[in-house]
Design a protein around this motif. Structure first.
Motif, PDB file in Angstrom:
ATOM      1  N   PRO A   1     -17.976  31.742  -3.140  1.00  0.00           N
ATOM      2  CA  PRO A   1     -18.180  30.556  -3.981  1.00  0.00           C
ATOM      3  C   PRO A   1     -19.486  29.835  -3.669  1.00  0.00           C
ATOM      4  N   GLU A   2     -20.057  29.229  -4.702  1.00  0.00           N
ATOM      5  CA  GLU A   2     -21.204  28.336  -4.547  1.00  0.00           C
ATOM      6  C   GLU A   2     -20.995  27.163  -5.499  1.00  0.00           C
ATOM      7  N   SER A   3     -21.625  26.046  -5.190  1.00  0.00           N
ATOM      8  CA  SER A   3     -21.413  24.856  -6.013  1.00  0.00           C
ATOM      9  C   SER A   3     -22.472  24.745  -7.104  1.00  0.00           C
ATOM     10  N   PHE A   4     -22.022  24.286  -8.262  1.00  0.00           N
ATOM     11  CA  PHE A   4     -22.894  24.121  -9.426  1.00  0.00           C
ATOM     12  C   PHE A   4     -22.711  22.714  -9.989  1.00  0.00           C
ATOM     13  N   THR A   5     -23.802  22.176 -10.516  1.00  0.00           N
ATOM     14  CA  THR A   5     -23.775  20.833 -11.091  1.00  0.00           C
ATOM     15  C   THR A   5     -23.730  20.929 -12.614  1.00  0.00           C
ATOM     16  N   PRO A   6     -23.407  19.840 -13.298  1.00  0.00           N
ATOM     17  CA  PRO A   6     -23.265  19.909 -14.764  1.00  0.00           C
ATOM     18  C   PRO A   6     -24.534  20.283 -15.504  1.00  0.00           C
ATOM     19  N   ASP A   7     -25.712  20.007 -14.911  1.00  0.00           N
ATOM     20  CA  ASP A   7     -26.965  20.309 -15.610  1.00  0.00           C
ATOM     21  C   ASP A   7     -27.825  21.332 -14.866  1.00  0.00           C
ATOM     22  N   ASP A   8     -27.241  22.023 -13.893  1.00  0.00           N
ATOM     23  CA  ASP A   8     -27.953  23.049 -13.122  1.00  0.00           C
ATOM     24  C   ASP A   8     -29.137  22.483 -12.335  1.00  0.00           C
TER      25      ASP A   8
ATOM     26  N   ALA B   1     -27.201  17.937  -2.210  1.00  0.00           N
ATOM     27  CA  ALA B   1     -26.087  18.860  -2.448  1.00  0.00           C
ATOM     28  C   ALA B   1     -26.143  19.386  -3.868  1.00  0.00           C
ATOM     29  N   GLY B   2     -25.320  20.428  -4.123  1.00  0.00           N
ATOM     30  CA  GLY B   2     -25.205  20.977  -5.474  1.00  0.00           C
ATOM     31  C   GLY B   2     -26.390  21.829  -5.870  1.00  0.00           C
ATOM     32  N   PHE B   3     -26.676  22.875  -5.095  1.00  0.00           N
ATOM     33  CA  PHE B   3     -27.931  23.590  -5.278  1.00  0.00           C
ATOM     34  C   PHE B   3     -27.862  24.796  -6.208  1.00  0.00           C
TER      35      PHE B   3
ATOM     36  N   TYR C   1     -30.021  20.125  -8.817  1.00  0.00           N
ATOM     37  CA  TYR C   1     -29.313  19.634  -7.632  1.00  0.00           C
ATOM     38  C   TYR C   1     -29.379  18.117  -7.529  1.00  0.00           C
ATOM     39  N   HIS C   2     -28.620  17.565  -6.589  1.00  0.00           N
ATOM     40  CA  HIS C   2     -28.530  16.120  -6.395  1.00  0.00           C
ATOM     41  C   HIS C   2     -29.306  15.736  -5.141  1.00  0.00           C
ATOM     42  N   LEU C   3     -30.210  14.785  -5.302  1.00  0.00           N
ATOM     43  CA  LEU C   3     -31.042  14.360  -4.192  1.00  0.00           C
ATOM     44  C   LEU C   3     -31.256  12.851  -4.274  1.00  0.00           C
TER      45      LEU C   3
END
Length: 816
Positions: free
Chosen positions: A322-329, A346-348, A331-333
């Protein structure tokens, strides 16, 4: 065995993957020695350990490309610095195109690479086969080759970053789980672990797949969701050339990486499989998920088509991690808007290895400086809204977001999943008129209107899309008669209280000490003179204002207001976005249209430009504001939501005599481009000063008390001619279309890049805007005596520069 924990630290980092270790490393480089990194199990045990280790440099935007390039440079140097091998090699990358639209995308990327300074060659199928002899190129139209791309060992590079951090004084402690946060006065002040508390000045959430749940403990929204992510590794392949470039066949949703005589084949398939819907298991570390051959079968077949040798090659490993994905592809910084001194990285989206170096550097500098070190809006955590952190939204969007990494990135492409989140009260009326909706910050917005009998769907292309003529008709209606658009998605904030004027005059660069009913166009600047927001401010009463901003800025704007409110200020902020629909009526016939519906005098003498009045319209009382974002006479009607449908019908009926047309956001964009109106987040950011952006006229340097950023602007003024300026360009050739990030040339040398572009139907060609730099100053004389070109898909086109808009520069049509 219990670890000996410190009781305090300047910075506590939660999470020991490549991201957390990079943040720790870069903090020590800035002189932070009291840094503690806590990992619940072992370094890399979440998702880092099973990453493919690709380190490409070219991303979707210039800023993200430069951060990826920094990662590659860092990994190349880490072994010499730390003595820890990273396994980094610059083997290059090769991305192929099997259709003309993919080739157009690759060529546009190659053009942007020139701005970034990366070598990037557009090559033929035969040249691609020379680089990858085993590849079937029968259906390949072309490719790009980036010789400086690389790959690395994810575990080794993480250990190198960790060693570098330790050498700089950081403490890295494994086997310690963080249970909760310590907060005080809306600030992070430490963490609670299973082995004791640690007080801290800053806390950084680098928890990977766990970042959303850990964020919730502090009331921080970190929208991400895990998805199953697959790759296979072949048996040894004697015919496989060593040191091959990483091969990407994005049309087949596969990439290919040579590794010690074997081949790793990874997939970014559409219709991905979300994972961990009930939370990530507590004992999950160094774990894999079950195989799913049926799910992967189509992509394995695509791999055998691309590399026929795979038909007779066995698979040694079938891996699902598994890897994490964000709603707009993206990441969060950055610092969380909900909690001061709480930072997130996170969310890379499966690009954590290539992003870790640059992201770690940026976040460390953000903590050190107290602000983003450059324009990072692409990945700024303040772009998110609460709905994006909900389980249902994330689970549904994740099925799409993984595969979007390899989809063709068409301009104006819309998400298919998790739609219909926020709908204007006018949604059904617009739909009945043929609206084709796009999604922006969850809002369903009419982007264009289909004609009767025309399918209300996008046919995507890098050239003229199927709505081009619809755009022209809508555009011409606004320019020659009257058009109406639903702008209910505008962000709207009510600022009220005895200190409202004082506070807004400090935050706004322009003077809001104006009469009731007056509108002020202004920016919110930071201490460096950079633009944090681009807004209109309307004085509703002596102690009450209405601030209107762009759709994407809701969280960010409210955060900026709270940050800059003195503790003792008697002022209240209320987000009233959902309380009012906005029906905007624009065009030369707008006055005649609206005059049918009200007894109010709409003449220029009685209702001047940049003023606002409450007027009766049908059965409703609405706030009519005479302002424009399209360069025509017109009004924005702020209507209590429940009254908006009836008012909209009245407007459409009143405008029938003038062939009124509804218009969409694509048309608003083409109209505003002709007027050279800026859009925050694209054309203006916190990294561009108001002077560089050509918005100095919206700052009042003489008002009492000054404003945030005044000193920076005055210092920039004192230096003389600006070396960087925002310029509009008109293509001489009517055929090319540009969108953003295209190189701008002056006398054959790259001097900048575009921020936006759109075909202007009134001026008859594409209008582009962007920043150019010239060491001796970007003056009108220099512009007039320089040959400018913009490169689109590796071809340069002559363009005409201008400091003024190409349409009605004297604003005669607006103030009539």
């Amino acid at each position: 065995m219990t670890k000996q924990l410190p009781t305090s630290a300047q910075v506590v980092i939660v999470g020991g993957g490549v991201i957390g270790c990079s943040v720790a490393y870069h903090l020590t480089k800035l002189g932070f020695t009291d840094v503690v990194l806590l990992e619940r199990r072992q370094l890399t045990c979440g998702t880092t350990w099973h990453a493919a280790g690709l380190v490409p440099t070219l991303r979707a935007t210039y800023n993200m490309s430069m951060l990826a390039n920094y990662s590659a440079t860092l990994y190349e140097q880490l072994e010499a610095e730390t003595g820890q091998a990273t396994g980094f090699v610059r083997n290059g990358s090769l991305t192929i195109a099997t259709n003309k639209e993919r080739l157009a995308e690759l060529k546009r990327g190659a053009s942007m690479a020139k701005v970034a300074g990366f070598p990037c060659d557009v090559i033929s199928p035969d040249q691609a086969k020379e680089l990858w002899p085993l590849m079937n190129v029968d259906d390949v139209l072309g490719a790009i080759h980036l010789p400086m791309d690389g790959m690395t060992s994810p575990v080794d590079v993480t250990q190198a970053l960790a060693k570098g951090a330790r050498l700089g004084g950081a403490k890295i402690i494994e086997g310690v789980k963080v249970l909760d946060m310590k907060t005080h006065d809306a600030k992070a002040v430490g963490v609670i672990t299973e082995q004791g508390d640690i007080d801290a000045e800053y806390v950084v959430n680098c928890s990977g797949m766990w970042a959303r749940e850990f964020g919730k403990k502090a009331g921080v929204n970190v929208p991400l969701h895990a998805a199953e992510h697959f790759y296979v590794v072949t048996e040894n392949m004697p015919d496989l050339t060593r040191g091959l470039p990483t091969l990407r066949d994005m049309d087949g949703y596969c990439y290919y990486k040579e590794d010690a005589g074997k081949l790793l084949v990874g997939m970014f398939e559409p219709h991905a499989k979300p994972w961990g819907m009930k939370g990530i298991p507590e004992d999950f570390f160094f774990d894999a998920l079950p195989d799913d051959f049926e799910h992967l079968e189509p992509y394995l077949e695509a791999a055998m088509h691309r590399l026929p040798i795979l038909e007779r090659t066995g698979l040694q490993l079938f891996f699902n991690g598994p890897e994490s994905f964000t709603p707009d592809d993206r990441y969060h910084l950055g610092e969380a808007p909900e909690l001061r001194n709480y930072f997130v990285a996170a969310g890379f989206n499966s690009v954590g290895i290539q992003s870790a170096g640059g992201a770690g550097k940026m976040l460390a500098e953000w903590i050190h400086k107290g602000h983003a070190p450059q324009d990072l809006w692409d990945v700024d955590i303040r772009r998110n809204l609460p709905f994006q952190g909900t389980q249902k939204y994330l689970e549904e969007r994740t099925t799409e977001s993984l595969g979007l990494l390899y989809e063709t990135h068409f301009p104006f492409k819309q998400y298919k999943t998790a739609r219909g989140v926020r709908r204007s009260v006018l949604h059904e009326q617009l739909k009945a008129q043929g609206a084709v909706f796009g999604s922006e910050n969850g809002w369903e917005r009419a982007n264009w209107f289909a004609r009767a009998g025309q399918k209300p769907e996008y046919e995507l292309s890098f050239g003229r899309q199927n709505w081009f003529d619809n755009n022209r008709e809508e555009h011409e209606a606004v320019r020659t008669s009257v058009g109406v658009i639903d702008q209910s998605s505008f962000c709207k904030y009510q600022i009220e209280g005895p200190d409202a004027e004082m506070l807004l005059n400090r935050i706004c660069s322009n003077n809001v000490s104006v009469a009731v009913g007056k509108m002020v166009y202004t920016q919110w600047l930071n201490e460096r003179g950079g633009i944090e927001a681009d807004v209109t401010v309307t004085r509703l009463a002596q102690e009450r204002y209405l601030v209107v901003s762009g759709v994407a800025c809701q969280t960010r704007d409210m955060d900026w207001l709270r940050r800059n409110k003195p503790a003792d200020a008697m002022v209240v902020f209320t987000d009233v976005t959902s309380a009012y629909a906005v029906v905007t009526v624009m065009g030369p016939k707008s006055r005649e249209t609206l005059s049918k519906l009200t007894g109010a005098d709409l003449s220029h003498e009685s209702f001047a430009f940049a003023t606002s009045q409450e007027i009766e319209m049908g059965y409703a009382v609405v706030r009519a504001s005479r302002i424009t974002y399209v360069g025509e006479l017109g009004w924005e009607l702020y209507i209590p939501t429940e009254y908006a449908p009836s008012v909209y019908d009245l407007v459409m009926e009143a405008g029938e005599e003038f062939a009124i047309k509804p218009y969409g956001y694509h048309t608003m964009n083409s109209l505003r481009m002709e007027k050279c109106y800026r859009h925050w987040g694209h054309d203006i950011t916190d990294d561009d000063t108001a002077l560089e952006a050509g918005l100095g006229f919206a700052s009042d340097f003489d008002k009492e008390g000054g404003f945030i950023g005044k000193e920076a602007l005055l210092a920039q003024k004192a230096k003389g001619s600006l070396k960087k300026r925002f310029i509009a360009f008109l293509f001489e050739n009517p055929e090319p279309l540009c969108y953003h990030e295209e190189p701008i040339y002056a006398n054959g040398k790259i001097v900048g890049r575009t921020t936006a572009g759109m075909f202007g139907h009134t001026v008859g060609a594409t209008v582009a805007m962007g920043y150019v730099e010239h060491v001796e100053g970007v003056t009108k004389e220099w512009l007039d005596n320089t040959n400018f070109e913009i490169e689109v898909e590796c071809e340069r086109y002559s363009v005409k520069p201008s400091l003024r808009s190409f349409y009605d520069p004297a604003m005669e049509k607006i103030k009539c």
